[in-house]
Design a protein around this motif. Structure first.
Motif, PDB file in Angstrom:
ATOM      1  N   LYS A   6      41.034  -6.172  -8.386  1.00 52.39           N
ATOM      2  CA  LYS A   6      40.541  -7.386  -7.451  1.00 52.39           C
ATOM      3  C   LYS A   6      39.086  -7.231  -7.466  1.00 52.39           C
ATOM      4  CE  LYS A   6      44.982  -7.480  -4.933  1.00 52.39           C
ATOM      5  NZ  LYS A   6      45.463  -7.446  -3.722  1.00 52.39           N
ATOM      6  N   THR A   7      38.615  -8.378  -7.377  1.00 50.58           N
ATOM      7  CA  THR A   7      37.146  -8.647  -7.255  1.00 50.58           C
ATOM      8  C   THR A   7      36.844  -8.795  -5.654  1.00 50.58           C
ATOM      9  OG1 THR A   7      37.214 -10.601  -8.063  1.00 50.58           O
ATOM     10  CG2 THR A   7      36.445  -8.754  -9.548  1.00 50.58           C
ATOM     11  N   THR A   8      35.933  -8.013  -4.969  1.00 47.98           N
ATOM     12  CA  THR A   8      35.670  -8.599  -3.557  1.00 47.98           C
ATOM     13  C   THR A   8      34.166  -9.104  -3.550  1.00 47.98           C
ATOM     14  OG1 THR A   8      35.113  -6.364  -3.226  1.00 47.98           O
ATOM     15  CG2 THR A   8      37.146  -6.905  -2.604  1.00 47.98           C
ATOM     16  N   LYS A   9      33.934 -10.016  -2.808  1.00 47.63           N
ATOM     17  CA  LYS A   9      32.472 -10.488  -2.573  1.00 47.63           C
ATOM     18  C   LYS A   9      31.855  -9.727  -1.895  1.00 47.63           C
ATOM     19  CE  LYS A   9      33.601 -15.151  -3.921  1.00 47.63           C
ATOM     20  NZ  LYS A   9      33.419 -16.755  -3.661  1.00 47.63           N
ATOM     21  N   ARG A  10      30.693  -9.246  -1.979  1.00 47.38           N
ATOM     22  CA  ARG A  10      29.904  -8.554  -1.104  1.00 47.38           C
ATOM     23  C   ARG A  10      28.836  -9.356  -0.415  1.00 47.38           C
ATOM     24  NH1 ARG A  10      28.702  -2.905  -3.995  1.00 47.38           N
ATOM     25  NH2 ARG A  10      30.832  -2.037  -3.963  1.00 47.38           N
ATOM     26  N   LYS A  11      28.546  -9.243   0.803  1.00 46.14           N
ATOM     27  CA  LYS A  11      27.498  -9.858   1.412  1.00 46.14           C
ATOM     28  C   LYS A  11      26.124  -9.394   0.974  1.00 46.14           C
ATOM     29  CE  LYS A  11      30.105 -11.414   5.574  1.00 46.14           C
ATOM     30  NZ  LYS A  11      30.146 -11.268   7.012  1.00 46.14           N
ATOM     31  N   THR A  12      25.390 -10.495   0.489  1.00 52.56           N
ATOM     32  CA  THR A  12      23.922  -9.685   0.302  1.00 52.56           C
ATOM     33  C   THR A  12      23.016  -9.897   1.490  1.00 52.56           C
ATOM     34  OG1 THR A  12      23.371 -11.977  -0.518  1.00 52.56           O
ATOM     35  CG2 THR A  12      24.203 -10.569  -2.224  1.00 52.56           C
ATOM     36  N   THR A  13      22.317  -8.885   1.802  1.00 52.91           N
ATOM     37  CA  THR A  13      21.511  -8.758   2.701  1.00 52.91           C
ATOM     38  C   THR A  13      20.067  -9.253   2.278  1.00 52.91           C
ATOM     39  OG1 THR A  13      21.035  -6.425   2.557  1.00 52.91           O
ATOM     40  CG2 THR A  13      22.616  -7.028   3.996  1.00 52.91           C
ATOM     41  N   THR A  14      19.317  -9.825   3.189  1.00 52.09           N
ATOM     42  CA  THR A  14      17.999 -10.326   2.941  1.00 52.09           C
ATOM     43  C   THR A  14      17.080  -9.203   3.409  1.00 52.09           C
ATOM     44  OG1 THR A  14      17.903 -11.651   4.764  1.00 52.09           O
ATOM     45  CG2 THR A  14      18.549 -12.692   2.609  1.00 52.09           C
ATOM     46  N   LYS A  15      16.096  -8.930   2.700  1.00 48.96           N
ATOM     47  CA  LYS A  15      15.333  -8.031   3.121  1.00 48.96           C
ATOM     48  C   LYS A  15      14.237  -8.695   4.020  1.00 48.96           C
ATOM     49  CE  LYS A  15      15.355  -4.731  -0.800  1.00 48.96           C
ATOM     50  NZ  LYS A  15      14.719  -4.117  -1.728  1.00 48.96           N
ATOM     51  N   LYS A  16      13.958  -7.970   5.280  1.00 49.40           N
ATOM     52  CA  LYS A  16      13.079  -8.553   5.945  1.00 49.40           C
ATOM     53  C   LYS A  16      11.633  -8.353   5.675  1.00 49.40           C
ATOM     54  CE  LYS A  16      15.761  -8.349  10.302  1.00 49.40           C
ATOM     55  NZ  LYS A  16      15.766  -7.751  11.666  1.00 49.40           N
ATOM     56  N   LYS A  17      10.744  -9.378   5.655  1.00 44.66           N
ATOM     57  CA  LYS A  17       9.431  -9.288   5.397  1.00 44.66           C
ATOM     58  C   LYS A  17       8.428  -8.405   6.496  1.00 44.66           C
ATOM     59  CE  LYS A  17       8.842 -13.399   2.579  1.00 44.66           C
ATOM     60  NZ  LYS A  17       8.078 -14.755   2.400  1.00 44.66           N
ATOM     61  N   ALA A  18       7.719  -7.501   5.827  1.00 48.64           N
ATOM     62  CA  ALA A  18       7.094  -6.444   6.715  1.00 48.64           C
ATOM     63  C   ALA A  18       5.936  -7.288   7.359  1.00 48.64           C
ATOM     64  CB  ALA A  18       6.274  -5.253   5.802  1.00 48.64           C
ATOM     65  N   ALA A  19       5.845  -7.180   8.562  1.00 54.36           N
ATOM     66  CA  ALA A  19       4.714  -7.768   9.578  1.00 54.36           C
ATOM     67  C   ALA A  19       3.286  -7.463   8.921  1.00 54.36           C
ATOM     68  CB  ALA A  19       4.936  -7.308  11.000  1.00 54.36           C
ATOM     69  N   PRO A  20       2.445  -8.448   8.898  1.00 49.37           N
ATOM     70  CA  PRO A  20       1.065  -8.160   8.257  1.00 49.37           C
ATOM     71  C   PRO A  20       0.266  -7.154   9.088  1.00 49.37           C
ATOM     72  CG  PRO A  20       1.317 -10.434   9.013  1.00 49.37           C
ATOM     73  CD  PRO A  20       2.638  -9.841   9.099  1.00 49.37           C
ATOM     74  N   LYS A  21      -0.481  -6.445   8.558  1.00 53.95           N
ATOM     75  CA  LYS A  21      -1.163  -5.477   9.231  1.00 53.95           C
ATOM     76  C   LYS A  21      -2.195  -6.016  10.070  1.00 53.95           C
ATOM     77  CE  LYS A  21      -0.020  -1.333   6.211  1.00 53.95           C
ATOM     78  NZ  LYS A  21      -0.659  -0.390   5.442  1.00 53.95           N
ATOM     79  N   LYS A  22      -2.415  -5.565  11.267  1.00 57.37           N
ATOM     80  CA  LYS A  22      -3.462  -6.168  12.025  1.00 57.37           C
ATOM     81  C   LYS A  22      -4.878  -5.406  11.799  1.00 57.37           C
ATOM     82  CE  LYS A  22      -0.589  -7.479  16.026  1.00 57.37           C
ATOM     83  NZ  LYS A  22      -0.353  -7.226  17.447  1.00 57.37           N
ATOM     84  N   LYS A  23      -5.766  -6.289  11.797  1.00 59.31           N
ATOM     85  CA  LYS A  23      -7.142  -5.700  11.475  1.00 59.31           C
ATOM     86  C   LYS A  23      -7.596  -4.871  12.820  1.00 59.31           C
ATOM     87  CE  LYS A  23      -8.608  -9.157   8.009  1.00 59.31           C
ATOM     88  NZ  LYS A  23      -9.222 -10.256   7.765  1.00 59.31           N
ATOM     89  N   ALA A  24      -8.231  -3.821  12.367  1.00 54.71           N
ATOM     90  CA  ALA A  24      -8.888  -3.045  13.704  1.00 54.71           C
ATOM     91  C   ALA A  24      -9.793  -3.990  14.349  1.00 54.71           C
ATOM     92  CB  ALA A  24      -9.508  -1.940  13.035  1.00 54.71           C
ATOM     93  N   ALA A  25      -9.955  -3.998  15.753  1.00 54.02           N
ATOM     94  CA  ALA A  25     -10.870  -4.883  16.199  1.00 54.02           C
ATOM     95  C   ALA A  25     -12.182  -4.148  16.360  1.00 54.02           C
ATOM     96  CB  ALA A  25     -10.631  -4.954  17.930  1.00 54.02           C
ATOM     97  N   PRO A  26     -13.112  -4.874  16.134  1.00 57.06           N
ATOM     98  CA  PRO A  26     -14.768  -4.371  16.044  1.00 57.06           C
ATOM     99  C   PRO A  26     -14.815  -3.440  17.595  1.00 57.06           C
ATOM    100  CG  PRO A  26     -14.893  -6.470  16.401  1.00 57.06           C
ATOM    101  CD  PRO A  26     -13.361  -6.344  16.373  1.00 57.06           C
ATOM    102  N   LYS A  27     -15.666  -2.224  17.345  1.00 58.29           N
ATOM    103  CA  LYS A  27     -15.934  -1.587  18.380  1.00 58.29           C
ATOM    104  C   LYS A  27     -16.884  -2.196  19.280  1.00 58.29           C
ATOM    105  CE  LYS A  27     -14.841   2.677  16.296  1.00 58.29           C
ATOM    106  NZ  LYS A  27     -15.248   4.209  16.069  1.00 58.29           N
TER     107      LYS A  27
END
Length: 90
Positions: A6-27
């Motif tokens: 018997k074949t069962t269907k598996r749910k495919t999970t979508t990968k979440k995109k990583a949040a873009p890295k924030k740039k360091a604020a100038p001192k």
């Protein structure tokens, strides 16, 4: 005869995109320190009791007794003494 699995269907999970890295604020340059104003220096204390033991002639032995006691008992005896002699500001 061959048995089919018997074949069962598996749910495919979508990968979440990583949040873009924030740039360091100038001192930023440090601001020059401000002098303390007089209004802060004269500000009264916030809350609490003010107990004045000035001029009292009682010793610790007279208040607590000669036997060693626990800190909690010591606190109870101090407050009983303060209330009986009206030493608090409340």
């Amino acid at each position: 005869m061959a048995v089919k699995k018997k074949t069962t269907k598996r749910k495919t999970t979508t990968k979440k995109k990583a949040a873009p890295k924030k740039k360091a604020a100038p001192k930023k340059k440090a601001a020059p320190k401000k002098k303390a104003t007089k209004s802060k220096a004269k500000k009264p204390a916030f809350g609490g009791y003010a107990i004045s033991f000035a001029g009292r002639k009682e010793t610790a032995e007279q208040i607590f007794g000669k036997k060693p006691i626990a800190p909690s008992e010591m606190t109870k005896k101090i407050w009983a003494f303060v209330k009986s002699k009206s030493l608090s500001n409340r």
